[in-house]
Write an enzyme that holds these catalytic residues in place. Structure first.
Site, PDB file in Angstrom:
ATOM      1  N   CYS A  97     -29.347 -15.299  16.710  1.00  0.00           N
ATOM      2  CA  CYS A  97     -29.044 -15.592  15.301  1.00  0.00           C
ATOM      3  C   CYS A  97     -28.309 -16.912  15.157  1.00  0.00           C
ATOM      4  O   CYS A  97     -27.244 -17.118  15.748  1.00  0.00           O
ATOM      5  CB  CYS A  97     -28.209 -14.455  14.716  1.00  0.00           C
ATOM      6  N   ARG A 100     -24.383 -17.229  12.597  1.00  0.00           N
ATOM      7  CA  ARG A 100     -23.234 -16.389  12.946  1.00  0.00           C
ATOM      8  C   ARG A 100     -21.876 -16.932  12.527  1.00  0.00           C
ATOM      9  O   ARG A 100     -20.855 -16.302  12.760  1.00  0.00           O
ATOM     10  CB  ARG A 100     -23.234 -16.128  14.458  1.00  0.00           C
ATOM     11  N   TRP A 270     -28.751 -13.773   4.726  1.00  0.00           N
ATOM     12  CA  TRP A 270     -29.677 -14.388   3.774  1.00  0.00           C
ATOM     13  C   TRP A 270     -30.690 -15.192   4.571  1.00  0.00           C
ATOM     14  O   TRP A 270     -30.509 -15.449   5.770  1.00  0.00           O
ATOM     15  CB  TRP A 270     -28.940 -15.264   2.760  1.00  0.00           C
ATOM     16  N   GLU A 275     -37.812 -19.515   8.012  1.00  0.00           N
ATOM     17  CA  GLU A 275     -38.291 -18.178   8.408  1.00  0.00           C
ATOM     18  C   GLU A 275     -39.499 -17.787   7.556  1.00  0.00           C
ATOM     19  O   GLU A 275     -40.420 -17.132   8.018  1.00  0.00           O
ATOM     20  CB  GLU A 275     -37.197 -17.128   8.211  1.00  0.00           C
TER      21      GLU A 275
END
Ligand code: ARG
Length: 406
Positions: A97, A100, A270, A275
């Protein structure tokens, strides 16, 4: 919200029971080994919890209590603060991720007392409403009952709470998201009549508690925030009728804290524009929209060297960022988020911690070398607490198996 089961008469509502007393069956050596593993993981976690939360009292006392509970029941129950901290650190430890920096802000909805599939469906809907009040998205996790020896705990079969159906048509092409063709077929086999047949039909939730078929539950429209896509310059873009959901809520990963598995613990952040624009709508095994967009842009798709894919992808991503911005829905872009990630890394180093990171996931799928995260390597190691994929959940989320699993 509409819910139904295929075989209501044959399948009594499974009820998840949290045992107060030890199970009546004799403990096998395997049970003993499992309990020893839980105890070791619990000790590690509680030491971490107390080290980072000095106000939490004497760890030795808590450890004694936890050991007793494990000896009695084979597992133990986190306090509310242990659960909140564990969920936040699971995010902090997620090496894939990039977002973070905000790990401390994760909101934890403790729903460990919700034990029926119907109750879980309602709380998933509440999660969706709660995670995006007035289109401002808040990182949120809802935690449902943990696994206990002999009691597997609830499962959400869907990969995410909101995903689009994929329908295979007679000519072999797919309407909707090709990733979910098998999952869509599986749901139909379980009694879902199917949606209207658009490329963006929201799938129902499939939730099981124990053995037996899952409860299927459609999401009410007001819980599904979506953004219709338009382009800042090209007015024809809007006519393509593209859209995407605003909140990505991963729902088939297990939250693992100190030897305890929460198999149903949907969580969201979010979106980062790429993506959607460089993966969901662009991958050739997803919506595969770059050829269409390239043609509308008038590019020469007859040669790789016209860079039509690259131009089309940039315009698609420009449309995604523009549309979310215009709709007032929280979204980040890959340039900003790459900088934020390096800030996070620096902060973690200052705090004396290792920040695990997987280069192949952290680096954005578009314009990689134009972002600072590209130009370095990271230390990657598995740390707990964490979010993990259990193989049976992965398979079910893609419709490759429809058993209750382990
Ligand atoms: N990449 C996934 C999707 O496109 C979502 C993964 C989680 N993303 C996030 N921004 N929290 O749906």
């Amino acid at each position: 919200m509409l819910t139904w089961r295929r075989s209501r008469r044959h399948a009594p509502d499974p009820v998840h029971v949290v045992p107060e007393a030890p199970p009546a069956v004799a403990r096998t050596p395997a049970d003993e080994r499992a309990a020893a593993d839980v105890e070791a993981a619990a000790e590690d976690y509680l030491r971490l919890f107390h080290a980072e939360n000095p106000g939490a009292g004497d760890p030795r006392e808590r450890l004694r209590e936890v050991r007793q509970e494990i000896a009695r029941t084979g597992t133990y129950t986190h306090t509310p603060s242990e659960l909140v901290f564990g969920a936040r650190v699971a995010w902090r430890n997620s090496g894939r991720c990039i977002g973070r920096l905000y790990w401390r802000s994760l909101r934890v909805r403790d729903r460990r007392y919700v034990t029926t599939a119907e109750g879980i469906a309602v709380e998933c809907v509440n999660h969706l409403r709660d995670a995006a009040p007035a289109r401002r998205i808040r990182p949120t996790i809802t935690v449902f009952p943990q696994e206990r020896p002999g009691v597997p705990g609830p499962r959400i079969w869907n990969e995410q709470l909101i995903r689009y159906a994929g329908y295979r048509t007679a000519d072999g092409s797919v309407v909707g998201d090709p990733r979910y063709v098998a999952f869509t077929e599986m749901l139909r086999g379980l009694g879902w009549p199917g949606g209207p047949g658009s490329p963006f039909d929201v799938l129902p939730l499939a939730i099981s508690v124990g053995e037996g078929p899952p409860l299927l539950s459609t999401l009410p429209g007001d819980a599904v925030l979506e953004v219709a896509l338009s382009h800042p310059v090209h007015s024809w873009f809007e006519e393509l009728g593209l859209r995407w959901h605003a909140v990505p809520v991963i729902s088939n990963m297990c939250l693992e804290i100190g030897g305890v598995c929460y198999r149903a613990a949907p969580f969201n952040g979010w979106y980062m524009g790429t993506e959607i624009g460089a993966r969901n709508l662009a991958d050739t095994d997803r919506y595969d929209l770059t050829p269409l967009i390239a043609r509308r842009l008038g590019l020469n798709t007859g040669t790789d060297r016209s860079l039509w894919r690259d131009y089309a992808m940039v315009e698609l991503n420009a449309a995604v960022l523009h549309s979310f911005e215009r709709a007032g829905v929280t979204m980040t872009d890959h340039h900003t988020e790459s900088r934020h990630f390096l800030m996070h890394l620096e902060r973690e180093e200052k705090a004396g911690r290792v920040c695990p990171a997987d280069w192949s996931w952290i680096v954005p799928p578009m314009s990689a070398s134009a972002t600072p995260v590209f130009h370095r390597y990271y230390e990657d190691r598995r740390m707990t607490p964490n979010f993990v994929h259990h193989p049976d959940s992965l398979e079910r989320g893609l419709g490759r198996s429809c058993g209750p699993g382990s």
